[in-house]
Design a protein around this motif. Structure first.
Motif, PDB file in Angstrom:
ATOM      1  N   TYR A   1     -48.064  -3.899 -23.541  1.00 18.08           N
ATOM      2  CA  TYR A   1     -47.617  -5.017 -22.700  1.00 18.08           C
ATOM      3  C   TYR A   1     -46.101  -5.039 -22.534  1.00 18.08           C
ATOM      4  N   LYS A   2     -45.397  -4.239 -23.338  1.00 18.96           N
ATOM      5  CA  LYS A   2     -43.940  -4.188 -23.220  1.00 18.96           C
ATOM      6  C   LYS A   2     -43.471  -3.245 -22.113  1.00 18.96           C
ATOM      7  N   VAL A   3     -44.351  -2.351 -21.703  1.00 17.53           N
ATOM      8  CA  VAL A   3     -43.926  -1.261 -20.832  1.00 17.53           C
ATOM      9  C   VAL A   3     -43.527  -1.748 -19.449  1.00 17.53           C
ATOM     10  N   GLU A   4     -44.325  -2.624 -18.887  1.00 11.34           N
ATOM     11  CA  GLU A   4     -44.077  -3.086 -17.524  1.00 11.34           C
ATOM     12  C   GLU A   4     -43.563  -4.522 -17.522  1.00 11.34           C
ATOM     13  N   GLY A   5     -43.047  -4.929 -16.409  1.00 14.94           N
ATOM     14  CA  GLY A   5     -42.682  -6.321 -16.226  1.00 14.94           C
ATOM     15  C   GLY A   5     -41.222  -6.615 -16.504  1.00 14.94           C
ATOM     16  N   PRO A   6     -40.752  -7.761 -16.020  1.00 12.06           N
ATOM     17  CA  PRO A   6     -39.354  -8.150 -16.204  1.00 12.06           C
ATOM     18  C   PRO A   6     -39.099  -8.705 -17.596  1.00 12.06           C
ATOM     19  N   ARG A   7     -37.853  -8.983 -17.861  1.00 17.60           N
ATOM     20  CA  ARG A   7     -37.469  -9.635 -19.115  1.00 17.60           C
ATOM     21  C   ARG A   7     -38.129 -11.013 -19.191  1.00 17.60           C
ATOM     22  N   ILE A   8     -38.642 -11.371 -20.374  1.00 15.95           N
ATOM     23  CA  ILE A   8     -39.256 -12.690 -20.555  1.00 15.95           C
ATOM     24  C   ILE A   8     -38.504 -13.551 -21.558  1.00 15.95           C
ATOM     25  N   ALA A   9     -37.573 -12.967 -22.303  1.00 10.41           N
ATOM     26  CA  ALA A   9     -36.898 -13.697 -23.375  1.00 10.41           C
ATOM     27  C   ALA A   9     -35.845 -14.654 -22.819  1.00 10.41           C
ATOM     28  N   PRO A  10     -35.818 -15.893 -23.305  1.00 11.74           N
ATOM     29  CA  PRO A  10     -34.764 -16.821 -22.888  1.00 11.74           C
ATOM     30  C   PRO A  10     -33.378 -16.364 -23.340  1.00 11.74           C
ATOM     31  N   THR A  11     -33.315 -15.658 -24.478  1.00  7.47           N
ATOM     32  CA  THR A  11     -32.042 -15.167 -24.996  1.00  7.47           C
ATOM     33  C   THR A  11     -32.250 -13.801 -25.628  1.00  7.47           C
ATOM     34  N   LEU A  12     -31.210 -12.976 -25.559  1.00 12.33           N
ATOM     35  CA  LEU A  12     -31.268 -11.647 -26.173  1.00 12.33           C
ATOM     36  C   LEU A  12     -30.681 -11.654 -27.573  1.00 12.33           C
ATOM     37  N   VAL A  13     -30.189 -12.790 -28.002  1.00 13.34           N
ATOM     38  CA  VAL A  13     -29.452 -12.880 -29.266  1.00 13.34           C
ATOM     39  C   VAL A  13     -30.288 -13.610 -30.308  1.00 13.34           C
ATOM     40  N   LEU A  14     -30.341 -13.047 -31.512  1.00 13.81           N
ATOM     41  CA  LEU A  14     -31.041 -13.702 -32.609  1.00 13.81           C
ATOM     42  C   LEU A  14     -30.236 -14.916 -33.074  1.00 13.81           C
TER      43      LEU A  14
ATOM     44  N   VAL B   1     -37.872  -9.739 -27.143  1.00  9.74           N
ATOM     45  CA  VAL B   1     -36.833  -8.898 -26.538  1.00  9.74           C
ATOM     46  C   VAL B   1     -37.187  -7.437 -26.763  1.00  9.74           C
ATOM     47  N   ARG B   2     -37.247  -6.679 -25.676  1.00  8.33           N
ATOM     48  CA  ARG B   2     -37.437  -5.226 -25.772  1.00  8.33           C
ATOM     49  C   ARG B   2     -36.075  -4.560 -25.934  1.00  8.33           C
ATOM     50  N   VAL B   3     -36.061  -3.402 -26.558  1.00  4.82           N
ATOM     51  CA  VAL B   3     -34.775  -2.710 -26.711  1.00  4.82           C
ATOM     52  C   VAL B   3     -34.160  -2.417 -25.349  1.00  4.82           C
ATOM     53  N   THR B   4     -34.999  -2.177 -24.350  1.00  2.00           N
ATOM     54  CA  THR B   4     -34.487  -1.863 -23.013  1.00  2.00           C
ATOM     55  C   THR B   4     -34.035  -3.098 -22.237  1.00  2.00           C
ATOM     56  N   ASP B   5     -34.224  -4.288 -22.793  1.00  2.00           N
ATOM     57  CA  ASP B   5     -33.684  -5.493 -22.157  1.00  2.00           C
ATOM     58  C   ASP B   5     -32.171  -5.566 -22.327  1.00  2.00           C
ATOM     59  N   LEU B   6     -31.647  -4.860 -23.332  1.00  2.00           N
ATOM     60  CA  LEU B   6     -30.213  -4.889 -23.571  1.00  2.00           C
ATOM     61  C   LEU B   6     -29.486  -4.027 -22.536  1.00  2.00           C
ATOM     62  N   PRO B   7     -28.341  -4.466 -22.068  1.00  2.00           N
ATOM     63  CA  PRO B   7     -27.591  -3.684 -21.076  1.00  2.00           C
ATOM     64  C   PRO B   7     -27.276  -2.275 -21.561  1.00  2.00           C
ATOM     65  N   GLU B   8     -27.061  -2.131 -22.885  1.00  2.00           N
ATOM     66  CA  GLU B   8     -26.703  -0.811 -23.416  1.00  2.00           C
ATOM     67  C   GLU B   8     -27.818   0.219 -23.251  1.00  2.00           C
ATOM     68  N   LEU B   9     -29.058  -0.249 -23.116  1.00  2.00           N
ATOM     69  CA  LEU B   9     -30.177   0.683 -22.994  1.00  2.00           C
ATOM     70  C   LEU B   9     -30.890   0.564 -21.647  1.00  2.00           C
ATOM     71  N   ALA B  10     -30.239  -0.048 -20.692  1.00  2.00           N
ATOM     72  CA  ALA B  10     -30.867  -0.231 -19.388  1.00  2.00           C
ATOM     73  C   ALA B  10     -31.227   1.097 -18.733  1.00  2.00           C
ATOM     74  N   GLU B  11     -30.486   2.141 -19.048  1.00  2.00           N
ATOM     75  CA  GLU B  11     -30.723   3.439 -18.398  1.00  2.00           C
ATOM     76  C   GLU B  11     -32.037   4.095 -18.815  1.00  2.00           C
ATOM     77  N   VAL B  12     -32.613   3.666 -19.951  1.00  2.00           N
ATOM     78  CA  VAL B  12     -33.893   4.252 -20.369  1.00  2.00           C
ATOM     79  C   VAL B  12     -35.056   3.308 -20.089  1.00  2.00           C
ATOM     80  N   ARG B  13     -34.801   2.248 -19.336  1.00  2.00           N
ATOM     81  CA  ARG B  13     -35.878   1.352 -18.943  1.00  2.00           C
ATOM     82  C   ARG B  13     -36.846   2.122 -18.037  1.00  2.00           C
TER      83      ARG B  13
END
Length: 527
Positions: A243-256, A390-402
């Motif tokens: 379920y993580k593979v497809e779809g947009p970001r769902i997390a309200p925040t990327l920060v713990l 939060v998926r690892v690819t939700d972070l800007p630093e890993l957007a290229e491997v989304r």
């Protein structure tokens, strides 16, 4: 009264049998006296009147006498003279002569050019596979594409996979696996299937699904076929990955955030209809982090009732079940309460948001690596812990491997529970308290960063241990041996389990090479 014609035919059959045995003996004696050429002449002449069975008997006699080189020459002559005979197939399938792959190709190709036989075709295709000629193997197997034989269809699928045509392989392998499932269910009534054939079919199907749909889809396929325990928390966590593979970001925040902040934000989100699912997931995560497992599971399931594809809640249900099944809380309490090492907040940058229980895990995870923390800080390397949604690819630093999958095991980067790069490592907060060799993602990913700052002498020692391990693979797992980086990280978590007396589900390893690797973390890193 018996039919005279039948009696005559039976007598002729007996006579032919005696005659063939005499000629087989004559050919064998001629070989002993004058070499194989003399025996071949006798067998050739006898087969003109008595048929190809003379050759079958002659070759068998040579094998019994362990004259295998002579038996091969007889086999070669037999195939050349009688490629259409059924006896030649029987001999090829049972012959004990050790044939070179090239010889298999030559002999079997000669016979199959004159008559069809699935067993020979499979062996010929395997010879082509072993010689690295996948295209030729595929050509042989395609001649039998209408065959219902599942073994043959699996080999066709394997050939197509090797030719990088997984989409074409998929229906063949699905069909073969369906057949084996039916055969397995019918085993008590005389059906059943060879376990090795079933395993080959299953492995090939998983590879085809992985290449076409991703590794996460493989888990769902296993679930569909009822090959996964539906009550296992680990399996529920794996199923959530798809379920993580497809779809947009769902997390309200990327920060713990801290537990106090998380709970307050969760209640705010729950109060609104549009964000209630996100709020339930956040509150469930707070319960999970405190190991309030029943409450966590209840909130995650309520979230799924509102949003069935919410991967965070699905992962949360799996984590809550796993935590109970594997006693996460009790394992964490076995860890010593260690002081926070100097600079920990600059390496584990979410340190301030962690609970006392979570900090206990971080300190225990870092302790053997503490001498390397200064180097991590100097080189600006750090590790982050992500909220469960939060998926690892939700972070800007890993957007290229989304949307990208790993080439080796076809896992989607979006579904990874942890990852490490040159400067940044990531792990999910939902697995921080999972201090088992199967889990302990935080320690695994942190150790990847630490390996990057080993000095030359330390790196050389690691290389030396890795090269030794490659020579005794039975003492180590395949994943650990995949490269030096995983070798270091996998054994670091196993070292931690042993250091802190946490039992694992893995079979005990007591070989000297394995013990030498674990000593690495006592001697190499404490400097």
């Amino acid at each position: 009264m018996p039919c005279v014609l039948v009696q005559c035919c039976e007598a002729m059959g007996v006579f032919d049998g005696f005659a063939r045995r005499r000629q087989v003996t004559a050919a064998f004696d001629a070989t002993l006296a004058g070499g194989i050429e003399a025996g071949l002449e006798v067998a050739t002449a006898a087969s003109r009147t008595l048929g190809p069975k003379v050759w079958a008997g002659f070759i068998e006699r040579l094998e019994e006498a362990q004259r295998l080189d002579d038996a091969f020459e007889a086999l070669e002559r037999f195939v050349g003279l009688h490629p259409t005979a059924t006896e030649v197939v029987e001999v090829l399938l049972r012959v004990n002569v050790s044939l070179e792959l090239e010889q298999v190709v030559e002999l079997y190709s000669t016979v199959l050019a004159e008559q069809a036989h699935e067993g020979l075709a499979l062996q010929l295709a395997q010879a082509h596979f072993d010689l690295g000629d996948v295209a030729r193997a595929h050509e042989v197997l395609e001649l039998y594409r209408k065959s219902p034989n599942p073994v043959l269809q699996v080999k066709r699928g394997i050939a197509l996979l090797a030719l990088k045509r997984p989409e074409e392989a998929l229906p063949l392998l699905h069909g073969a696996n369906d057949y084996y499932e039916r055969a397995s269910r019918d085993a008590f009534t005389g059906g059943g299937a060879d376990p090795n054939d079933m395993a080959e079919a299953r492995d090939a199907l998983e590879e085809a699904i992985g290449r076409t749909e991703g590794a996460e889809a493989v888990v769902h396929e296993l679930g569909r076929r009822k090959q996964l325990d539906p009550g296992s928390g680990r399996n529920l966590q794996l199923l959530a990955g798809a379920y993580k593979v497809e779809g947009p970001r769902i997390a309200p925040t990327l920060v713990l955030t801290s537990l106090t902040t998380t709970r307050a934000e969760a209640e705010r989100l729950i109060a609104s209809e549009s964000s209630r699912a996100a709020g339930l997931c956040a509150r469930g995560l707070a319960h999970l982090r405190e190991q309030e497992l029943d409450a966590a599971k209840t909130d995650f399931e309520a979230c799924l009732a509102l949003q069935p594809d919410h991967f965070g809640a699905r992962a949360g249900v799996g984590a809550a079940v796993t935590a109970r099944q594997e006693s996460w809380h009790a394992r964490v309490l076995k860890l010593p309460e260690l002081p926070a090492p100097e600079g920990i907040a600059r390496v584990a940058t979410d340190w301030e948001a962690l609970s006392p229980l979570e900090r206990r895990v971080v300190c225990a995870s870092v302790a053997p690596l503490a001498p390397l923390l200064g180097r991590l800080i100097e080189t600006k390397r750090h590790i982050r812990l992500l909220p469960i949604d939060v998926r690892v690819t939700d972070l800007p630093e890993l957007a290229e491997v989304r949307g990208v999958r790993a080439e080796d095991d076809h896992r989607s980067f979006a579904a990874l529970g942890g990852i490490a790069g040159e400067e940044l490592a990531l792990a999910g907060i939902d697995g921080l308290l999972d201090v088992t060799a199967e889990g302990w993602t935080f320690a695994h990913e942190l150790s990847h960063l630490c390996e990057l700052v080993l000095d030359d002498a330390q790196a050389e020692q690691l290389d030396r241990l890795y090269r030794k391990a490659l020579r005794v693979p039975y003492a180590f797992g395949d994943y650990a041996l995949s490269n030096r980086h995983e070798f270091f990280a996998v054994h670091y978590t196993e070292y931690l389990c042993r250091k802190y007396g946490i039992e694992t589900h893995r079979a005990p390893k007591s070989s000297k090479p394995y013990e030498d690797v674990l000593k690495l973390y006592d001697t190499l890193l404490v400097r």
